[in-house]
Motif scaffolding. Structure first.
Motif, PDB file in Angstrom:
ATOM      1  N   LEU A  55       0.841  -1.202   0.000  1.00 59.18           N
ATOM      2  CA  LEU A  55       0.000   0.000   0.000  1.00 59.18           C
ATOM      3  C   LEU A  55       0.871   1.245   0.000  1.00 59.18           C
ATOM      4  O   LEU A  55       1.992   1.230   0.510  1.00 59.18           O
ATOM      5  CB  LEU A  55      -0.855   0.037   1.272  1.00 59.18           C
ATOM      6  N   THR A  56       0.329   2.322  -0.556  1.00 60.91           N
ATOM      7  CA  THR A  56       0.982   3.623  -0.402  1.00 60.91           C
ATOM      8  C   THR A  56       0.151   4.373   0.638  1.00 60.91           C
ATOM      9  O   THR A  56      -0.952   4.825   0.338  1.00 60.91           O
ATOM     10  CB  THR A  56       0.969   4.395  -1.730  1.00 60.91           C
ATOM     11  N   LEU A  57       0.686   4.439   1.823  1.00 59.91           N
ATOM     12  CA  LEU A  57      -0.100   5.034   2.908  1.00 59.91           C
ATOM     13  C   LEU A  57       0.298   6.490   3.106  1.00 59.91           C
ATOM     14  O   LEU A  57       1.485   6.832   3.016  1.00 59.91           O
ATOM     15  CB  LEU A  57       0.136   4.255   4.207  1.00 59.91           C
ATOM     16  N   PRO A  58      -0.671   7.362   3.367  1.00 59.98           N
ATOM     17  CA  PRO A  58      -0.336   8.771   3.627  1.00 59.98           C
ATOM     18  C   PRO A  58       0.348   8.928   4.988  1.00 59.98           C
ATOM     19  O   PRO A  58       0.458   7.960   5.748  1.00 59.98           O
ATOM     20  CB  PRO A  58      -1.704   9.458   3.629  1.00 59.98           C
TER      21      PRO A  58
ATOM     22  N   LEU B 264      19.021  12.344  14.483  1.00 56.32           N
ATOM     23  CA  LEU B 264      18.971  11.405  15.609  1.00 56.32           C
ATOM     24  C   LEU B 264      18.098  10.203  15.272  1.00 56.32           C
ATOM     25  O   LEU B 264      18.411   9.074  15.628  1.00 56.32           O
ATOM     26  CB  LEU B 264      18.401  12.110  16.848  1.00 56.32           C
ATOM     27  N   LEU B 265      16.978  10.464  14.610  1.00 51.95           N
ATOM     28  CA  LEU B 265      16.054   9.387  14.210  1.00 51.95           C
ATOM     29  C   LEU B 265      15.774   9.571  12.723  1.00 51.95           C
ATOM     30  O   LEU B 265      15.535  10.699  12.280  1.00 51.95           O
ATOM     31  CB  LEU B 265      14.730   9.496  14.977  1.00 51.95           C
ATOM     32  N   SER B 266      15.808   8.484  11.980  1.00 49.70           N
ATOM     33  CA  SER B 266      15.560   8.621  10.548  1.00 49.70           C
ATOM     34  C   SER B 266      14.160   8.115  10.207  1.00 49.70           C
ATOM     35  O   SER B 266      13.559   7.324  10.956  1.00 49.70           O
ATOM     36  CB  SER B 266      16.624   7.870   9.761  1.00 49.70           C
ATOM     37  N   ALA B 267      13.660   8.569   9.053  1.00 44.97           N
ATOM     38  CA  ALA B 267      12.355   8.110   8.576  1.00 44.97           C
ATOM     39  C   ALA B 267      12.400   6.594   8.447  1.00 44.97           C
ATOM     40  O   ALA B 267      13.408   6.030   8.030  1.00 44.97           O
ATOM     41  CB  ALA B 267      12.044   8.755   7.228  1.00 44.97           C
ATOM     42  N   GLY B 268      11.296   5.944   8.832  1.00 46.60           N
ATOM     43  CA  GLY B 268      11.265   4.481   8.784  1.00 46.60           C
ATOM     44  C   GLY B 268      11.541   3.844  10.132  1.00 46.60           C
ATOM     45  O   GLY B 268      11.435   2.635  10.280  1.00 46.60           O
TER      46      GLY B 268
ATOM     47  N   ALA C 292       6.087  -3.526   5.217  1.00 44.42           N
ATOM     48  CA  ALA C 292       6.581  -2.804   4.037  1.00 44.42           C
ATOM     49  C   ALA C 292       5.645  -1.636   3.720  1.00 44.42           C
ATOM     50  O   ALA C 292       6.102  -0.539   3.377  1.00 44.42           O
ATOM     51  CB  ALA C 292       6.692  -3.756   2.855  1.00 44.42           C
ATOM     52  N   SER C 293       4.345  -1.850   3.852  1.00 43.19           N
ATOM     53  CA  SER C 293       3.389  -0.783   3.559  1.00 43.19           C
ATOM     54  C   SER C 293       3.556   0.388   4.527  1.00 43.19           C
ATOM     55  O   SER C 293       3.381   1.547   4.159  1.00 43.19           O
ATOM     56  CB  SER C 293       1.954  -1.314   3.659  1.00 43.19           C
TER      57      SER C 293
ATOM     58  N   GLY D  42       6.321   1.295   5.761  1.00 47.35           N
ATOM     59  CA  GLY D  42       7.629   1.905   5.573  1.00 47.35           C
ATOM     60  C   GLY D  42       8.659   1.387   6.552  1.00 47.35           C
ATOM     61  O   GLY D  42       9.696   2.020   6.786  1.00 47.35           O
ATOM     62  N   LEU D  43       8.402   0.213   7.106  1.00 50.03           N
ATOM     63  CA  LEU D  43       9.287  -0.387   8.106  1.00 50.03           C
ATOM     64  C   LEU D  43      10.198  -1.399   7.421  1.00 50.03           C
ATOM     65  O   LEU D  43       9.752  -2.109   6.521  1.00 50.03           O
ATOM     66  CB  LEU D  43       8.392  -1.077   9.122  1.00 50.03           C
ATOM     67  N   ALA D  44      11.445  -1.468   7.860  1.00 47.60           N
ATOM     68  CA  ALA D  44      12.376  -2.442   7.278  1.00 47.60           C
ATOM     69  C   ALA D  44      11.854  -3.860   7.518  1.00 47.60           C
ATOM     70  O   ALA D  44      11.183  -4.113   8.517  1.00 47.60           O
ATOM     71  CB  ALA D  44      13.749  -2.273   7.907  1.00 47.60           C
ATOM     72  N   PRO D  45      12.172  -4.784   6.615  1.00 54.24           N
ATOM     73  CA  PRO D  45      11.660  -6.145   6.803  1.00 54.24           C
ATOM     74  C   PRO D  45      12.201  -6.786   8.071  1.00 54.24           C
ATOM     75  O   PRO D  45      13.325  -6.500   8.485  1.00 54.24           O
ATOM     76  CB  PRO D  45      12.174  -6.904   5.569  1.00 54.24           C
ATOM     77  N   ALA D  46      11.372  -7.625   8.695  1.00 51.63           N
ATOM     78  CA  ALA D  46      11.844  -8.426   9.832  1.00 51.63           C
ATOM     79  C   ALA D  46      12.499  -9.661   9.237  1.00 51.63           C
ATOM     80  O   ALA D  46      11.827 -10.462   8.597  1.00 51.63           O
ATOM     81  CB  ALA D  46      10.669  -8.807  10.713  1.00 51.63           C
ATOM     82  N   LEU D  47      13.784  -9.788   9.398  1.00 54.78           N
ATOM     83  CA  LEU D  47      14.484 -10.915   8.784  1.00 54.78           C
ATOM     84  C   LEU D  47      14.325 -12.156   9.646  1.00 54.78           C
ATOM     85  O   LEU D  47      14.174 -12.060  10.858  1.00 54.78           O
ATOM     86  CB  LEU D  47      15.964 -10.558   8.613  1.00 54.78           C
ATOM     87  N   PRO D  48      14.368 -13.323   9.001  1.00 54.89           N
ATOM     88  CA  PRO D  48      14.270 -14.541   9.815  1.00 54.89           C
ATOM     89  C   PRO D  48      15.542 -14.709  10.634  1.00 54.89           C
ATOM     90  O   PRO D  48      16.577 -14.128  10.326  1.00 54.89           O
ATOM     91  CB  PRO D  48      14.148 -15.644   8.767  1.00 54.89           C
ATOM     92  N   THR D  49      15.413 -15.494  11.679  1.00 54.99           N
ATOM     93  CA  THR D  49      16.575 -15.796  12.488  1.00 54.99           C
ATOM     94  C   THR D  49      17.046 -17.198  12.060  1.00 54.99           C
ATOM     95  O   THR D  49      16.217 -18.031  11.706  1.00 54.99           O
ATOM     96  CB  THR D  49      16.155 -15.712  13.970  1.00 54.99           C
ATOM     97  N   TYR D  50      18.340 -17.440  12.030  1.00 60.52           N
ATOM     98  CA  TYR D  50      18.825 -18.765  11.618  1.00 60.52           C
ATOM     99  C   TYR D  50      19.086 -19.616  12.856  1.00 60.52           C
ATOM    100  O   TYR D  50      19.581 -19.117  13.861  1.00 60.52           O
ATOM    101  CB  TYR D  50      20.103 -18.632  10.776  1.00 60.52           C
TER     102      TYR D  50
END
Ligand SMILES: Nc1nc2c(c(=O)[nH]1)N[C@H]1C(S)=C(S)[C@@H](COP(=O)(O)OP(=O)(O)OC[C@H]3O[C@@H](n4cnc5c(N)ncnc54)[C@H](O)[C@@H]3O)O[C@H]1N2
Ligand code: MOO
Ligand SMILES: [Mg+2]
Length: 399
Positions: free
Chosen positions: A16-19, A144-148, A313-314, A316-324
């Motif tokens: 989605l493209t969220l406002p 100090l804090l970045s977008a996302g 992703a919609s 704007g958050l970085a993906p949660a990567l799997p843990t090995y």
């Protein structure tokens, strides 16, 4: 049949493209920042006293002075004072501005105070000790804090310290969670012998709440006309519909057909995976529909492998990567299907992450999920997975 990675990519191609919206600091917990937050001044903003004690001029000490007459007190919250005369000191408190002329702080523990004089009781003193110098942590204007960034307690503290009464964040999508099935009754009802209480939408609501999304809950019976009518309204009112049940081969599995009739374009139906094979995904120009298989373990797997990553992703958050993690026992799974094996994670004393297989009794065994930390993704083109081999685990347990 579509592979897991292709199905995943298709969902990610339709995010989605969220406002954005502005929310108050009080309402910002868990939200996704859409603007940089910068330091409005240096961190710390002045040479800051780091210990309660006395502030001296180091040159006095190095030229032999051990006793300093106490000329006053500099407390936190007071404007900066002056240490004027040689051989004098000011009592200084943690958090205070270091007085002009002072450059070194000696703790109360390291002095004795009598008759208006402070005498140093230790041998070694470093110039500048116990002073937290201006701008050593961050400089004015620095990001100090970045977008996302997801705003948690530490991020809110930083935002507060630089004066952000409000913050620009991603607007939350409107999400409806819809259970389908004639056999399902509400939690407060007593099921008849042929009925069960619905649980999938409660699981989904809790899973989405971890992203700050407050989804609404709905239930629809297995009737094509009722489904069409209710889904049409819910589509108009929401950005995302997440259905559970009614997507397989049964005579009451009307969901794919009804969605097609409502103009939701099917992107895929069925993925080469177990559990969760009958997963259906489709879109309209602005809306997204996930129709998850009804078996509870399938619903959980699909939620964590596809739906939550899609919503992340919609937002704007970085993906949660799997843990090995490494298997603690060998596993055999013959079909040429990606097998998502429920596992319980633990860590070994040598730092390895271990995954104990908890196959359970299939995708309707949701009690098995209570001990499950996540699903280990075992590739489709292999059948035997050895003890000690590492594979990705998609976390699904806990909060
Ligand atoms: N002939 C075939 N039968 C089935 C296939 C197949 O490929 N061919 N696939 C199986 C797989 S895999 C799954 S998973 C299920 C998926 O079924 P549906 O998505 O159609 O779901 P339902 O038939 O409505 O229900 C299945 C099962 O899940 C329970 N359920 C549904 N919703 C909830 C809820 N909200 N809370 C708790 N439990 C729920 C429902 O009572 C059924 O027991 O189909 C297989 N069959
Ligand atoms: O999703 Mo189904 O297990 O594969 O029950
Ligand atoms: Mg079915």
């Amino acid at each position: 049949m579509l592979s897991v990675s292709d199905a995943f990519s298709i969902t990610q191609d339709h995010t989605l493209t969220l406002p954005t919206e502005r929310v108050s600091l009080d309402d910002a917990l868990g939200r996704i920042l859409r603007e940089p937050v910068r330091a409005d001044r240096d961190f710390p903003p002045f040479d800051r006293v780091a210990m309660d004690g006395i502030g001296i001029r180091y040159a006095d000490f190095s030229s032999g002075t051990l006793s300093f007459s106490v000329a006053g007190m500099q407390r936190a919250g007071q404007p900066q004072q002056n240490l004027t005369e040689a051989g004098t000191c000011l009592e200084v408190m943690t958090g205070a501005m270091l007085p002009i002329g002072a450059d070194t702080v000696i703790r109360y523990e390291d002095i004795t105070v009598a008759d208006g004089s402070a005498t140093i009781a230790i041998e070694a003193i470093q110039p500048g000790q116990n002073v937290h110098h201006r701008a050593t942590d961050r400089q004015a204007g620095e990001e100090l804090l970045s977008a996302g960034t997801r705003l948690g307690p530490a991020e809110l503290a930083v935002a507060a310290s630089v004066g952000h009464i409000t913050l620009t964040v991603t607007a939350l999508p409107r999400v409806a969670l819809i259970s389908t099935g004639d056999e399902l009754v509400d939690v407060g009802d007593t099921p008849l012998p042929h009925q069960i209480r619905r649980s999938n939408t409660y699981m989904l609501r809790a899973a989405l709440a971890t992203l700050g999304i407050r989804a609404t809950l709905h239930h629809i019976i297995d009737d094509e006309a009722v489904l069409a009518d209710r889904l049409s309204t819910l589509l108009a009112e929401n950005d995302v519909l997440i259905l559970s049940g009614g997507v397989s081969a049964g005579k009451a599995d009307f969901v794919p057909e009804v969605l097609a009739g409502l103009g939701v374009r099917k992107a895929f139906h069925k993925v080469n995976q177990r559990p969760g094979k009958p997963l259906w995904f489709g879109t309209t120009s602005a809306k997204t529909v996930f129709a998850l298989p009804g078996n509870p373990v399938s619903t959980v797997l699909c939620a964590h492998r596809y739906v939550l990553p899609y919503l992340r992703a919609s937002l704007g958050l970085a993906p949660a990567l799997p843990t090995y993690a490494q298997l603690t026992a060998p596993v055999t799974f013959r079909p040429d299907i990606t097998y998502f094996l429920p596992v319980q994670l633990s860590s070994a004393p040598d730092g390895r992450r271990l995954a104990q297989p908890l196959p359970g009794s299939g995708s309707a065994d949701f009690a098995n999920l209570l001990a499950t930390s996540g699903f280990m993704e075992l590739p489709a083109d292999r059948s035997d997975f050895g003890e000690g081999e590492a594979f990705p685990v998609w976390l699904s347990g806990g909060i």
